[in-house]
Design a protein around this motif. Structure first.
Motif, mmCIF file in Angstrom:
data_model
loop_
_atom_site.group_PDB
_atom_site.id
_atom_site.type_symbol
_atom_site.label_atom_id
_atom_site.label_comp_id
_atom_site.label_asym_id
_atom_site.label_seq_id
_atom_site.Cartn_x
_atom_site.Cartn_y
_atom_site.Cartn_z
ATOM 1 N N ASP A 148 0.802 -1.226 0.000
ATOM 2 C CA ASP A 148 0.000 0.000 0.000
ATOM 3 C C ASP A 148 0.832 1.272 0.000
ATOM 4 N N ASN A 149 1.974 1.256 0.673
ATOM 5 C CA ASN A 149 2.737 2.488 0.831
ATOM 6 C C ASN A 149 4.022 2.504 0.014
ATOM 7 N N ILE A 150 4.100 1.657 -0.991
ATOM 8 C CA ILE A 150 5.295 1.622 -1.834
ATOM 9 C C ILE A 150 5.281 2.775 -2.834
ATOM 10 N N VAL A 151 6.379 3.494 -2.861
ATOM 11 C CA VAL A 151 6.570 4.586 -3.814
ATOM 12 C C VAL A 151 7.854 4.288 -4.584
ATOM 13 N N PHE A 152 7.752 4.196 -5.899
ATOM 14 C CA PHE A 152 8.928 3.956 -6.732
ATOM 15 C C PHE A 152 9.608 5.299 -7.035
ATOM 16 N N VAL A 153 10.926 5.285 -7.051
ATOM 17 C CA VAL A 153 11.695 6.524 -7.233
ATOM 18 C C VAL A 153 12.658 6.356 -8.400
ATOM 19 N N ASP A 154 12.642 7.312 -9.316
ATOM 20 C CA ASP A 154 13.647 7.383 -10.367
ATOM 21 C C ASP A 154 14.128 8.821 -10.445
ATOM 22 N N GLY A 155 15.253 9.033 -11.110
ATOM 23 C CA GLY A 155 15.799 10.385 -11.157
ATOM 24 C C GLY A 155 14.953 11.344 -11.980
ATOM 25 N N TRP A 156 14.485 10.864 -13.135
ATOM 26 C CA TRP A 156 13.773 11.701 -14.092
ATOM 27 C C TRP A 156 13.075 10.772 -15.078
ATOM 28 N N ARG A 173 -0.913 -7.096 -11.765
ATOM 29 C CA ARG A 173 -0.972 -7.620 -10.398
ATOM 30 C C ARG A 173 -2.047 -6.895 -9.610
ATOM 31 N N LYS A 174 -2.958 -7.659 -9.025
ATOM 32 C CA LYS A 174 -4.108 -7.050 -8.343
ATOM 33 C C LYS A 174 -3.677 -6.173 -7.167
ATOM 34 N N TYR A 176 -1.496 -4.040 -7.160
ATOM 35 C CA TYR A 176 -1.198 -2.702 -7.673
ATOM 36 C C TYR A 176 -2.335 -2.199 -8.561
ATOM 37 N N LYS A 177 -3.544 -2.571 -8.185
ATOM 38 C CA LYS A 177 -4.688 -2.188 -9.024
ATOM 39 C C LYS A 177 -4.904 -0.670 -9.014
ATOM 40 N N ASP A 178 -4.488 -0.015 -7.903
ATOM 41 C CA ASP A 178 -4.566 1.441 -7.869
ATOM 42 C C ASP A 178 -3.354 2.019 -8.595
ATOM 43 N N GLU A 179 -3.189 3.319 -8.530
ATOM 44 C CA GLU A 179 -2.089 3.988 -9.219
ATOM 45 C C GLU A 179 -0.726 3.443 -8.810
ATOM 46 N N ILE A 180 0.113 3.183 -9.799
ATOM 47 C CA ILE A 180 1.512 2.850 -9.519
ATOM 48 C C ILE A 180 2.239 4.171 -9.322
ATOM 49 N N LYS A 181 2.827 4.344 -8.166
ATOM 50 C CA LYS A 181 3.347 5.653 -7.758
ATOM 51 C C LYS A 181 4.825 5.776 -8.106
ATOM 52 N N LEU A 182 5.118 6.511 -9.162
ATOM 53 C CA LEU A 182 6.483 6.780 -9.585
ATOM 54 C C LEU A 182 6.805 8.247 -9.318
ATOM 55 N N VAL A 183 7.829 8.479 -8.499
ATOM 56 C CA VAL A 183 8.245 9.829 -8.133
ATOM 57 C C VAL A 183 9.583 10.139 -8.801
ATOM 58 N N VAL A 184 9.668 11.310 -9.420
ATOM 59 C CA VAL A 184 10.905 11.734 -10.082
ATOM 60 C C VAL A 184 11.140 13.215 -9.792
#
Length: 359
Positions: A148-156, A173-174, A176-184
């Motif tokens: 639930d609280n996983i946030v993926f991080v990339d530079g840009w 994958r069920k 991650y049925k909600d938004e996949i959170k990618l932070v850049v």
């Protein structure tokens, strides 16, 4: 079953847990690697070329970038951390940085969140274009923390290939049925969940490799086990990973965090950036006869890294006098590649490298 053994590279043990298998691999010369990639005989993630020692000029430009853009980088880190703290109120935040470009930003965010009093954990895992994320590493994180609280991080983001790979790897994958959170830091192609800006700017850690990433190599594909990496011990004397994050810490701690407001997402602007990026890639593909868009590397960071570890054919820039492309100009001269001022092709990017067709 493989036993995961996290390590931290040249960062502090509290900064990151890297979920990678340290391996030995025979190095492949850049020109041979390029030929094998383009012929389809090998995937890029099956090979590594020896990462060259940065020259004094390269290091000088890195420090110029750090001094010039350090305050902006610190401000963006605070902005992102503050927004994450609001998004996950009273919940621990699990930062999962994508190796390698995500790791420096992940360390900075982890430190900033802790200074805000937010519980956070930080891991570094591999994701490989066309092959996917390291599910062994991700499963390890999920067993400890859930999803639930996983946030993926990339530079840009460049043209969005890794963002697409992330969605392709996890979209079915069920959990991650909600938004996949990618932070850049910056999202010029409009494909991240959260970004501090959408500008193509001189990110200091975008213009170096192992010496700003804890002295680890690009990741190596492995099936049903942790993806691999090589420890770049030959670059120890050039390592600035700790210097980078400590410098940004100092800048960040001088900022008044109370004045920062959460980032407001603008979906219409993201859609516009996505279309602009696609138009740029399509126009370049047509004009230069590029039959595989993976040979097009947009953005200062991607364009620079491509010149460092691939075989460049063309380097297009918005403004030949732009001080922020100084390293790109220097590397281009070294490799005998001419920079072309072509604002009509680069769109909202400031630099784009086209990889040479060699097979």
């Amino acid at each position: 079953m493989q036993k995961e053994k996290p390590f931290h590279g040249s960062y502090q043990p509290t900064d990151v847990q890297l979920l990678l298998d340290i391996v030995d691999i025979e190095m492949t010369p850049v020109n041979i690697k390029e030929s094998l990639i383009q012929s389809g005989k090998k995937h890029y993630s099956d090979m590594l070329s020896q990462e060259a020692n940065p020259t004094q000029k390269h290091l000088d430009i890195f420090r110029y970038a750090l001094e010039r853009e350090g305050e902006r980088l610190a401000t963006d880190v605070v902005q992102l951390a503050s927004t994450l703290a609001q998004e996950f109120k009273e919940k621990p935040i699990i930062l999962v940085s994508l190796v390698r470009a995500g790791i420096p930003l992940g360390v900075m965010l982890h430190r900033a969140l802790q200074d805000l009093g937010v519980e956070s954990y930080h891991y570094g895992i591999s994701i490989i274009r066309d092959r996917g994320i390291d599910h062994v590493a991700l499963n390890y994180i999920e067993r400890k923390h859930g999803v639930d609280n996983i946030v993926f991080v990339d530079g840009w983001t460049g043209k969005g290939a890794i963002s697409q790979e992330l969605h392709s790897s996890l979209g079915h994958r069920k959990e991650y049925k909600d938004e996949i959170k990618l932070v850049v830091l910056t999202d010029p192609c409009g494909m991240a969940w959260l970004a501090a800006s959408d500008e193509d700017w001189l990110i200091p850690f975008g213009i170096m490799g192992a010496p700003v990433s804890g002295l680890i190599s690009r990741s190596i594909w492995a099936d049903n086990r942790l993806h691999g990496c090589v420890l770049c011990d030959h670059l120890k004397m050039y390592d600035v990973s700790q210097e980078l994050v400590d410098y940004i810490d100092e800048k960040r701690k001088k900022l008044d965090v109370a004045h920062f407001q959460p980032i407001v997402k603008d979906m219409s602007l993201q859609k516009m950036r996505l279309q602009q990026s696609r138009d740029v890639i399509q126009k370049i593909s047509k004009h230069y006869g590029v039959d595989n868009i993976n040979r097009i590397k947009p953005g200062i960071a991607e364009a620079t890294r491509a010149v460092l570890r691939r075989v460049p054919d063309h380097i297009l820039v918005k403004n030949i006098g732009d001080l922020d492309i100084a390293l790109l100009k220097y590397l281009a001269e070294e490799k005998g590649v001419t920079l072309v001022e072509a604002p009509e092709f680069v769109g909202n990017y400031r630099a784009i490298t086209i990889i040479k067709k060699v097979s």
